[in-house]
Design a protein around this motif. Structure first.
Motif, PDB file in Angstrom:
ATOM      1  N   PHE A  26       0.832  -1.199   0.000  1.00 20.85           N
ATOM      2  CA  PHE A  26       0.000   0.000   0.000  1.00 20.85           C
ATOM      3  C   PHE A  26       0.871   1.256   0.000  1.00 20.85           C
ATOM      4  CE2 PHE A  26      -1.991   3.339   2.634  1.00 20.85           C
ATOM      5  CZ  PHE A  26      -3.010   3.706   1.766  1.00 20.85           C
ATOM      6  N   TYR A  27       1.810   1.356   0.932  1.00 27.68           N
ATOM      7  CA  TYR A  27       2.612   2.570   1.015  1.00 27.68           C
ATOM      8  C   TYR A  27       3.575   2.715  -0.152  1.00 27.68           C
ATOM      9  CZ  TYR A  27       0.577   3.943   5.412  1.00 27.68           C
ATOM     10  OH  TYR A  27      -0.310   4.348   6.376  1.00 27.68           O
ATOM     11  N   ASP A  28       3.985   1.607  -0.769  1.00 30.07           N
ATOM     12  CA  ASP A  28       4.769   1.721  -2.001  1.00 30.07           C
ATOM     13  C   ASP A  28       3.935   2.427  -3.071  1.00 30.07           C
ATOM     14  OD1 ASP A  28       6.820   0.349  -0.726  1.00 30.07           O
ATOM     15  OD2 ASP A  28       6.474  -1.539  -1.812  1.00 30.07           O
ATOM     16  N   ARG A  29       2.663   2.084  -3.151  1.00 30.96           N
ATOM     17  CA  ARG A  29       1.769   2.734  -4.108  1.00 30.96           C
ATOM     18  C   ARG A  29       1.516   4.197  -3.720  1.00 30.96           C
ATOM     19  NH1 ARG A  29      -1.478   0.270  -7.816  1.00 30.96           N
ATOM     20  NH2 ARG A  29      -1.203  -1.961  -8.104  1.00 30.96           N
ATOM     21  N   VAL A  30       1.327   4.444  -2.420  1.00 32.59           N
ATOM     22  CA  VAL A  30       1.066   5.805  -1.933  1.00 32.59           C
ATOM     23  C   VAL A  30       2.227   6.728  -2.285  1.00 32.59           C
ATOM     24  CG1 VAL A  30       0.921   7.207   0.191  1.00 32.59           C
ATOM     25  CG2 VAL A  30      -0.547   5.196  -0.095  1.00 32.59           C
ATOM     26  N   GLU A  31       3.445   6.262  -2.111  1.00 30.47           N
ATOM     27  CA  GLU A  31       4.610   7.104  -2.388  1.00 30.47           C
ATOM     28  C   GLU A  31       4.674   7.530  -3.849  1.00 30.47           C
ATOM     29  OE1 GLU A  31       7.767   5.744   1.059  1.00 30.47           O
ATOM     30  OE2 GLU A  31       7.814   4.671  -0.855  1.00 30.47           O
ATOM     31  N   ALA A  32       4.058   6.748  -4.737  1.00 29.23           N
ATOM     32  CA  ALA A  32       4.066   7.071  -6.169  1.00 29.23           C
ATOM     33  C   ALA A  32       2.785   7.771  -6.620  1.00 29.23           C
ATOM     34  CB  ALA A  32       4.252   5.779  -6.976  1.00 29.23           C
ATOM     35  N   ASP A  33       1.905   8.091  -5.672  1.00 34.31           N
ATOM     36  CA  ASP A  33       0.598   8.656  -6.006  1.00 34.31           C
ATOM     37  C   ASP A  33       0.576  10.152  -5.717  1.00 34.31           C
ATOM     38  OD1 ASP A  33      -2.264   9.497  -5.286  1.00 34.31           O
ATOM     39  OD2 ASP A  33      -2.576   7.503  -6.173  1.00 34.31           O
TER      40      ASP A  33
END
Length: 156
Positions: A26-33
């Motif tokens: 989830f946070y890997d995706r958040v960092e790229a969002d």
């Protein structure tokens, strides 16, 4: 099905390792969002990932580490106060977490995913309300213990 034989969402998901994998994805995706990453300037810290994984573990029926060691509901509330979360950010959080569940290889049976999305909808709507400038959330509450709702895991 005998209620005592129904596993917790935590156990069904795969325990602490699976929950941590979910949170990391989830946070890997958040960092790229572009919509969500501003909440985490400089990226999401290891401590934050660990603390959130402990929250989710407890909510899903695992050990009460977040309550016992990390401050429980009051601490989680404090992290969201004043963030002024928008409806668009709330929805992006929900869809990003759902995609992270796929990335993390969490069970994809309809019953588990309905419980997961049910918690996401409930929790993000509270977070949105509690993050507003004039919010007056209750100062104390227990960490929720989420369950299967109306559909326990299907076991033939």
């Amino acid at each position: 099905m005998d209620a005592s034989a129904v596993p917790t969402l935590f156990d069904w998901a795969g325990g602490q390792v699976a929950i941590r994998r979910l949170i990391d994805k989830f946070y890997d995706r958040v960092e790229a969002d572009a919509l969500l990453s501003p909440f985490f300037p400089g990226g999401v810290t290891e401590d934050h990932r660990e603390h959130v994984s402990r929250w989710w573990a407890e909510v899903f029926g695992g050990p009460a580490v977040y309550t016992e060691r990390l401050g429980g509901y009051e601490r989680m509330l404090a992290h969201h106060r004043g963030l002024d979360i928008t409806g668009e950010q709330r929805l992006r959080f929900v869809t990003t977490m759902s995609r992270a569940a796929d990335d993390a290889g969490l069970p994809d049976d309809p019953e588990f995913r309905a419980a997961l999305v049910g918690y996401l909808e409930w929790a993000t709507r509270l977070a949105l309300a509690n993050s507003q400038p004039n919010a007056q959330p209750p100062p104390q509450a227990p960490v929720p213990r989420w369950g299967w709702g109306v559909a326990p895991p299907y076991q033939p």
